[in-house]
Motif scaffolding. Structure first.
Motif, mmCIF file in Angstrom:
data_model
loop_
_atom_site.group_PDB
_atom_site.id
_atom_site.type_symbol
_atom_site.label_atom_id
_atom_site.label_comp_id
_atom_site.label_asym_id
_atom_site.label_seq_id
_atom_site.Cartn_x
_atom_site.Cartn_y
_atom_site.Cartn_z
ATOM 1 N N GLY A 163 15.049 -0.629 -13.971
ATOM 2 C CA GLY A 163 14.789 -2.063 -13.907
ATOM 3 C C GLY A 163 13.733 -2.503 -12.923
ATOM 4 N N ALA A 164 12.930 -1.576 -12.397
ATOM 5 C CA ALA A 164 11.900 -1.963 -11.428
ATOM 6 C C ALA A 164 10.851 -2.857 -12.086
ATOM 7 N N ALA A 165 10.600 -4.017 -11.482
ATOM 8 C CA ALA A 165 9.568 -4.933 -11.971
ATOM 9 C C ALA A 165 8.187 -4.495 -11.520
ATOM 10 N N ALA A 166 8.113 -3.706 -10.458
ATOM 11 C CA ALA A 166 6.852 -3.160 -9.954
ATOM 12 C C ALA A 166 7.160 -1.848 -9.249
ATOM 13 N N ILE A 167 6.222 -0.910 -9.294
ATOM 14 C CA ILE A 167 6.408 0.366 -8.615
ATOM 15 C C ILE A 167 5.209 0.646 -7.718
ATOM 16 N N ARG A 170 7.761 11.607 -13.987
ATOM 17 C CA ARG A 170 9.169 11.437 -14.329
ATOM 18 C C ARG A 170 9.866 10.512 -13.341
ATOM 19 N N THR A 171 9.526 10.635 -12.055
ATOM 20 C CA THR A 171 10.117 9.761 -11.042
ATOM 21 C C THR A 171 9.750 8.306 -11.303
ATOM 22 N N ALA A 172 8.476 8.066 -11.613
ATOM 23 C CA ALA A 172 8.039 6.703 -11.906
ATOM 24 C C ALA A 172 8.762 6.140 -13.123
ATOM 25 N N MET A 173 8.931 6.963 -14.152
ATOM 26 C CA MET A 173 9.629 6.511 -15.359
ATOM 27 C C MET A 173 11.091 6.184 -15.058
ATOM 28 N N ASN A 174 11.730 6.991 -14.230
ATOM 29 C CA ASN A 174 13.117 6.722 -13.867
ATOM 30 C C ASN A 174 13.264 5.393 -13.142
ATOM 31 N N LEU A 175 12.322 5.092 -12.260
ATOM 32 C CA LEU A 175 12.370 3.824 -11.530
ATOM 33 C C LEU A 175 12.245 2.643 -12.491
ATOM 34 N N LEU A 176 11.358 2.764 -13.457
ATOM 35 C CA LEU A 176 11.182 1.684 -14.431
ATOM 36 C C LEU A 176 12.411 1.544 -15.321
ATOM 37 N N ASN A 186 -0.457 7.436 -13.247
ATOM 38 C CA ASN A 186 0.797 6.999 -13.879
ATOM 39 C C ASN A 186 0.868 5.479 -14.066
ATOM 40 N N GLN A 187 -0.269 4.809 -13.940
ATOM 41 C CA GLN A 187 -0.265 3.355 -14.071
ATOM 42 C C GLN A 187 -0.251 2.892 -15.519
ATOM 43 N N ASP A 188 -0.332 3.851 -16.449
ATOM 44 C CA ASP A 188 -0.183 3.497 -17.850
ATOM 45 C C ASP A 188 1.265 3.161 -18.193
ATOM 46 N N LEU A 189 2.179 3.441 -17.250
ATOM 47 C CA LEU A 189 3.606 3.196 -17.487
ATOM 48 C C LEU A 189 4.001 1.738 -17.281
ATOM 49 N N SER A 190 3.224 1.002 -16.478
ATOM 50 C CA SER A 190 3.615 -0.372 -16.141
ATOM 51 C C SER A 190 2.386 -1.199 -15.792
ATOM 52 N N PRO A 191 2.383 -2.485 -16.137
ATOM 53 C CA PRO A 191 1.277 -3.363 -15.737
ATOM 54 C C PRO A 191 1.312 -3.726 -14.259
ATOM 55 N N ARG A 192 2.383 -3.338 -13.578
ATOM 56 C CA ARG A 192 2.477 -3.598 -12.138
ATOM 57 C C ARG A 192 2.834 -2.294 -11.418
ATOM 58 N N ALA A 193 1.957 -1.313 -11.611
ATOM 59 C CA ALA A 193 2.091 -0.029 -10.923
ATOM 60 C C ALA A 193 0.904 0.108 -9.979
ATOM 61 N N MET A 194 1.186 0.377 -8.696
ATOM 62 C CA MET A 194 0.108 0.382 -7.708
ATOM 63 C C MET A 194 0.193 1.602 -6.798
ATOM 64 N N LEU A 195 -0.954 2.221 -6.553
ATOM 65 C CA LEU A 195 -1.067 3.268 -5.550
ATOM 66 C C LEU A 195 -1.633 2.627 -4.292
ATOM 67 N N VAL A 196 -0.930 2.771 -3.188
ATOM 68 C CA VAL A 196 -1.392 2.186 -1.927
ATOM 69 C C VAL A 196 -1.586 3.290 -0.897
ATOM 70 N N GLU A 197 -2.662 3.185 -0.125
ATOM 71 C CA GLU A 197 -2.931 4.119 0.964
ATOM 72 C C GLU A 197 -2.800 3.362 2.276
ATOM 73 N N VAL A 198 -1.889 3.831 3.116
ATOM 74 C CA VAL A 198 -1.575 3.144 4.369
ATOM 75 C C VAL A 198 -2.260 3.884 5.513
ATOM 76 N N GLY A 199 -3.460 3.434 5.867
ATOM 77 C CA GLY A 199 -4.190 4.072 6.954
ATOM 78 C C GLY A 199 -4.661 5.462 6.589
ATOM 79 N N THR A 200 -4.968 6.240 7.615
ATOM 80 C CA THR A 200 -5.457 7.599 7.440
ATOM 81 C C THR A 200 -4.705 8.542 8.360
ATOM 82 N N HIS A 201 -4.948 9.862 8.206
ATOM 83 C CA HIS A 201 -4.147 10.841 8.943
ATOM 84 C C HIS A 201 -4.389 10.808 10.446
#
Length: 406
Positions: free
Chosen positions: A199-203, A190-196, A273-288
């Motif tokens: 008007g978000a061009a990428a999430i 739902r959060t991702a859909m709200n961002l789109l 949730n990447q089926d919602l947008s062609p520019r939806a990306m999950l990023v992992e920033v380093g490790t714990h």
């Protein structure tokens, strides 16, 4: 008697066959089972990506290619830091055996001409959210998980602020989707859909990995220690091709500007949730086991390559308007200085505190009376009818007017 013995032999053989069949099924399930990343306890208490359990991806000779704290399935793929593409062919214990299936030819220069323009005629809106908001960095925060207040929120905020500094509009949503489990992605949908919808061009869904070795994600770029970035693409959604192309363009741009920043691209089972947008990306920033400062430096570099990939020219953020808080403080300071300076002058010129107060009262009372008197006089003048000009003056005025015409 013989019939009973024959029946017992048949039952015995049937029993042996059943046991062998069960052993075969068990062996196959162990061969193709999901890598053990999350224990049942972890799923119940929401500690996924935090216990140090991780998958080791190796080639067919057993050489380590990659590591990640996530489920790995047969047919998952990944593109390594050197752009080699691998496919998981079998899973045994916590090892996923991979076969190289090609080498990706990534070039940022070639991709620039093919960059998809941002939506809505050049939209510069980026959405940032967090499916696992508890993820934290142990060296900085002392723990790997702080539900609702994880260090990943600060890292994502650094990412958002850097994009804003480059002139983009960023909508950052820090809604909690706890507990930390696979269902968090359903809750964050739902959060991702709200961002789109805004008007978000990428999430970007911001995470961190759970590999115990901090050096696995640490790199030195431009003389400073940063964490590498991994991108994850779900292969079970209709936008998989577009999202993978988006990830490749981000990696190509990063390789050109900050070599070594991208850990790789993992193409795994799931949707994220990447089926919602062609520019939806999950990023992992380093490790714990990395520090939060390393993660913030890494994600700042990653933000630098987002605008050109989206076809948006990075530009400095708009200047602050004169109505900022700092400017108002300056105005108040000037007014206060004038009041203090005027009071000091009045005190010195009067020769004492009592005389200064008396002079101030006299001045204010006189000015107030004058102001009231001036207003009353104006009101009386406006209330009185204007005197009519006599006939003689009127004739003179007419003659003057005729003379002026000549």
């Amino acid at each position: 008697m013989k019939g009973r013995i024959k029946m017992n032999k048949r039952l015995f053989l049937l029993f042996i066959f059943a046991v062998l069949a069960l052993l075969f099924v068990f062996q196959e399930s162990q061969r193709n089972r999901v890598v053990k990343v999350f224990t049942l306890e972890n799923l119940l208490v929401g500690q996924a990506h935090t216990e140090g359990e991780y998958s080791i991806l190796v080639d067919e000779q057993g050489r380590v290619l990659d590591m990640m704290a996530r489920r790995v399935y047969v047919n998952d793929e990944f593109i390594s830091a050197d752009n080699r593409r691998y496919k998981v062919i079998r899973v045994e214990g916590n090892r996923a055996y991979c076969r190289q299936i090609g080498i990706e030819q990534l070039s940022f220069e070639e991709k620039v001409e093919k960059v998809m323009p941002a939506q809505a005629g050049g939209s510069q809106v980026i959405g940032v959210y967090y499916s696992h908001d508890d993820e934290s960095y142990v060296p900085t925060q002392g723990t790997e998980s702080i539900p609702g207040r994880g260090g990943i929120l600060q890292v994502g905020n650094t990412f958002a602020n850097r994009l804003r500094g480059l002139g983009l509009t960023v909508i950052e949503d820090q809604t909690s989707h706890a507990p930390h489990d696979d269902s968090a992605y359903r809750r964050s949908r739902r959060t991702a859909m709200n961002l789109l919808q805004k008007g978000a061009a990428a999430i970007f869904d911001v995470h961190r990995d759970g590999v115990p070795d901090p050096t696995f994600y640490r790199r030195t770029i431009n003389g400073q220690d940063v964490t590498m970035i991994r991108m994850v693409v779900g292969r079970e959604n209709q936008n998989m091709g577009s999202n993978l192309d988006f990830a490749k363009r981000l990696k190509a741009a990063a390789d050109a500007r900050y070599p070594g920043l991208i850990r790789g691209i993992f193409i795994g089972a799931g949707s994220y949730n990447q089926d919602l947008s062609p520019r939806a990306m999950l990023v992992e920033v380093g490790t714990h086991t990395n520090t939060m400062a390393e993660a913030e430096r890494g994600v700042t570099l990653f933000a630098d390559i987002v605008p050109p990939v989206l076809g948006v020219a990075a530009r400095p953020a708009a200047a602050q308007t004169p109505s900022t808080a700092a400017d108002w403080k300056g105005v108040l300071f000037v007014i206060l200085a004038l009041v203090i300076g005027g009071g000091a002058f009045l005190l010195i010129s009067s020769g004492g505190w009592d005389k200064a107060v008396a002079r101030l009262k006299e001045f204010t009372s006189i000015e107030w009376v004058n102001l009231i008197g001036w207003r009353r006089k104006k009101e009386e003048e406006n209330a009185q009818p204007k005197p009519r000009e006599d006939k003689r003056e009127f004739q003179l005025n007419e003659e003057r007017a005729d003379w002026q015409k000549d």
